[in-house]
Design an enzyme around this catalytic site. Structure first.
Site, PDB file in Angstrom:
ATOM      1  N   ASN A  46      13.437  -1.626  -1.355  1.00  0.00           N
ATOM      2  CA  ASN A  46      12.878  -0.296  -1.063  1.00  0.00           C
ATOM      3  C   ASN A  46      13.817   0.811  -1.521  1.00  0.00           C
ATOM      4  OD1 ASN A  46      10.642  -1.433   0.144  1.00  0.00           O
ATOM      5  ND2 ASN A  46      11.329  -1.086   2.235  1.00  0.00           N
ATOM      6  N   ARG A 369      -3.694  -3.293  -8.380  1.00  0.00           N
ATOM      7  CA  ARG A 369      -2.653  -4.320  -8.447  1.00  0.00           C
ATOM      8  C   ARG A 369      -3.297  -5.670  -8.171  1.00  0.00           C
ATOM      9  NH1 ARG A 369       2.093  -1.293  -8.211  1.00  0.00           N
ATOM     10  NH2 ARG A 369       2.061   0.531  -6.833  1.00  0.00           N
ATOM     11  N   HIS A 429      -7.103   4.782  -7.168  1.00  0.00           N
ATOM     12  CA  HIS A 429      -6.455   3.912  -6.192  1.00  0.00           C
ATOM     13  C   HIS A 429      -7.483   3.173  -5.344  1.00  0.00           C
ATOM     14  CE1 HIS A 429      -3.711   3.242  -2.574  1.00  0.00           C
ATOM     15  NE2 HIS A 429      -2.997   2.753  -3.572  1.00  0.00           N
ATOM     16  N   TYR A 462       0.020  -8.943   3.785  1.00  0.00           N
ATOM     17  CA  TYR A 462      -0.356  -7.574   4.143  1.00  0.00           C
ATOM     18  C   TYR A 462      -1.533  -7.597   5.110  1.00  0.00           C
ATOM     19  CZ  TYR A 462       2.287  -5.875   0.012  1.00  0.00           C
ATOM     20  OH  TYR A 462       3.258  -5.587  -0.910  1.00  0.00           O
ATOM     21  N   ARG A 563       3.018   3.722   9.354  1.00  0.00           N
ATOM     22  CA  ARG A 563       4.062   2.749   9.028  1.00  0.00           C
ATOM     23  C   ARG A 563       5.263   3.385   8.339  1.00  0.00           C
ATOM     24  NH1 ARG A 563       2.499  -0.266   4.310  1.00  0.00           N
ATOM     25  NH2 ARG A 563       4.108   0.862   3.173  1.00  0.00           N
TER      26      ARG A 563
END
Length: 683
Positions: A46, A369, A429, A462, A563
């Site tokens: 990250n 993705r 997206h 996820y 988050r």
């Protein structure tokens, strides 16, 4: 009321707070040992992205805006760097004081800033000459600046040599961790100890055998992080795939944003390296002796599973009758898949059945993705070869997935799939699909809408929600969306064909969310019960934040689960005292976006791809979709309630941006574990 600057958290400071929460999981002794190393890996990965994406933006703002605004970007950058430095010190302490001693209890010795034991040196030397030396590409530094470019995040060793005339020479030696594993394990049978060595140390130990006649005076590790942005304009000239492909080749050698070096390098040598490698504008940061600690995820530890989380196999009984067509099931009722608690099978079934079903005539999908060896894309290729009309919108500007998307776009195009590429100035997206099927002489459509990517690998990690539906309003508007992708012509409200069910960024999303918040405000002012529950990854858009503040001031009770970035400040007297912000970090990445509005006891529930970020509202095509099925709606609300009750892995964010552990006075509730058992029992 007028809003002040202190009514908004800084987005980058907030993000660093989230990454610190990841680091806290690495420090938590209740987390299995291997998973603690994994959290260190996630933290490091990250942080690298932060320096590749956000720091270049802030450096640009520092140059462009500092003279015309009250914001001191120089001071802001310094504060962020101070925060990162403190976190890195904490990371080092977690590793050396806690994780490495715990490994030793299991007879596993990760050599970290330690000499290589004599008993294994011979085996290490053999490995160096057999497996490593052929990949080394040493470069001796000259007196002038060099055209030699160190690639982004590639590990390097600065070797200081002294020749027979006591002349000092500097050599840069690559650490080839992209072709040789970062770690090498040796089992020492006499003691029963497994030694694990960094590739870095193996190379440093044996460089003396390459430079015979020189004295190896010192070795220092370093790496350079480079700007990850692509030089793309709103209007592309020529072929967009070719343009992005060319830019990808330049990314790894882009502007240096961080020069991370091992402490102890003399300043005169540090200055020479900076000058030689043209790093004048890079942030010079002292790190540890080892960089790219994201590689800790690949530690070759024996008996790894025993030191990891227990396996939570996804429940696999969403479809009660595997012999019935999924489309006939959807004709009866909607279906919801909650990953990773439930199997991804209905999603792959949707596409694989569309591939072979003779009644299916057209398939439309957006790709942002996908997996490196995507089952979805292979199904689309097969469908096209079976004579079906397949149209795929491929977003080539999905950061760090551009190359994978280019590869799949080319392969699909060869198979006869119609490819629609990125829209200039926008990212798409949205994660949606549409299948058209001939039934009794008429065309019926089926939709698949997701909060996350169509990726069977991330579906295991996820938490996302995928709706499969034949609801006429939703599928009709999905068709409108794909028409927009194809013709780039936005539907007009006056034409009668617009979006009444779907919420689309750049069309009606912000307006509809503001309206639903406004409805709750009206209800509260009338003395009725009013509440809003929202779960998202990031919250930044000032327009929506101000509306939430207005709702709080009217008495609306607001529960937010955010988050990552949260620019809203909760608990401010007279501004946001009715807003609570929760953050959950656990074994699965919280990724789903869910929006619940009380609506006088008849909840309106939406899900989708959109966070409440500036980029989502103004620079992307996002899709949020309604949940109409009452059973699915009630289940989603129940799942949110479990997460809000979490007192093990949840923290609340206070008005000072501090992450406060929830008081665990009663039964410990770990929401991910409770949700997993809920679906296990249900199946």
């Amino acid at each position: 009321m007028p809003f002040q600057e202190n009514h908004f958290f800084n987005r980058d400071a907030s993000w660093l707070g989230f990454n610190h929460r990841v680091l806290q999981e690495a420090a938590d002794k209740s987390v299995p040992l291997i998973e603690r190393f994994n959290f260190l890996s996630i933290y490091s990965s990250n942080l690298d992205e932060f320096y590749r994406v956000r720091i270049p933006t802030l450096l640009s703002l520092q140059k462009l805006i500092s003279s015309t605004t009250s914001v001191d970007y120089t001071e802001r950058l310094k504060n962020l760097q101070d925060t990162v430095y403190a976190q890195m010190q904490e990371l080092g302490a977690i590793l050396t004081d806690s994780l490495l001693p715990e490994l030793k209890k299991h007879h596993i010795h990760l050599l970290y800033n330690e000499p290589i034991p004599e008993i294994i040196k011979q085996e290490i030397r053999a490995y160096f000459f057999l497996q490593i030396v052929g990949y080394l590409q040493p470069v001796m530094l000259g007196k002038s600046k060099s055209s030699f470019l160190v690639e982004n995040n590639k590990l390097q060793i600065l070797l200081v040599l002294v020749d027979a005339n006591e002349q000092e020479k500097l050599v840069i030696v690559n650490i080839p961790s992209d072709v040789v594993p970062r770690f090498f394990a040796v089992d020492e049978k006499a003691s029963g100890t497994q030694y694990i060595l960094f590739l870095d140390d193996i190379i440093k130990e044996n460089l003396q055998y390459l430079y015979i006649g020189y004295q190896v005076k010192a070795t220092y590790s370093f790496k350079i992080t480079r700007d990850a942005s692509l030089d793309l304009h709103d209007e592309f000239v020529g072929n967009i795939a070719e343009t992005i492909g060319n830019q990808l080749q330049k990314r790894e050698t882009g502007l240096a944003t961080r020069f991370l070096y091992q402490p102890g390098i003399p300043l005169r040598i540090l200055y020479k390296v900076k000058t030689y490698l043209n790093l004048t504008n890079a942030n010079v940061v002292a790190g540890g002796n080892y960089h790219n600690l994201k590689d800790l995820r690949s530690l070759p530890i024996k008996h790894k599973q025993a030191l990891s989380y227990p396996v939570w196999a996804p429940s696999a009984k969403q479809l009660k009758n595997d012999e019935q067509s999924i489309f006939s099931l959807l004709a009866e009722k909607d279906l919801m898949v909650h990953t990773p608690y439930q199997s991804y099978y209905p999603v792959t079934r949707f596409f694989s059945e569309a591939m072979i079903d003779e009644s299916v005539t057209e398939i439309y999908v957006t790709i942002y993705r996908v997996a490196a060896d995507s089952m979805l894309v292979n199904s689309l290729i097969a469908a096209a070869r079976n004579g079906k009309s397949v149209t795929v919108f491929v977003e080539l500007k999905a950061r760090f997935d551009e190359a994978n998307n280019l590869k799949w776009a080319a392969r699909m195009k060869e198979a006869g799939v119609k490819i629609i590429y990125s829209i200039p100035g926008l990212k798409v997206h949205a994660k949606v699909a549409l299948v058209k099927r001939k039934e009794n002489g008429r065309t019926r459509s089926y939709g698949l809408l997701s909060t996350g990517n169509f990726n069977e690998n991330t579906a295991l990690l996820y938490t996302d929600h995928i709706l499969l539906t034949a609801a006429p309003g939703i599928v009709r508007e999905l068709e409108l969306l794909f028409l927009f992708f194809g013709f780039r012509k936005q539907p007009e409200k006056s034409a009668g064909a617009y979006f009444d069910h779907l919420l689309l960024a750049r069309f009606n999303m912000q307006e509809k969310f503001l309206q639903m918040i406004g409805d709750e405000i009206d209800a509260a002012r009338e003395g009725k019960e009013a509440s809003i529950t929202i779960k998202i990854n990031s919250l930044e858009d000032p327009v929506l934040i101000k509306k939430l503040y207005e709702a709080s001031q009217a008495g609306v009770q607001i529960q937010l689960m955010v988050r990552s970035i949260c620019c809203l400040v909760p608990g401010l007297s007279g501004v946001s005292e009715n807003i609570n912000v929760t953050r959950i970090v656990d074994r699965f990445l919280e990724h789903g976006r869910v929006f619940v509005f009380h609506n006088s006891g008849k909840p309106k529930v939406f899900m989708g791809s959109a966070d409440w970020m500036n980029r989502s509202m103004y620079h992307r095509i996002e899709v949020c979709f309604p949940v109409y099925d009452e059973a699915i709606k009630n289940e989603l609300i129940a799942l949110l309630a479990i997460q809000l009750a979490d007192n093990v892995k949840a923290v609340t964010i206070n008005e000072n941006m501090q992450q406060v552990r929830k008081m665990n006075g009663g039964e410990p509730i770990r929401s991910q574990e409770k949700i997993y058992h809920y679906f296990l029992q249900k199946s």
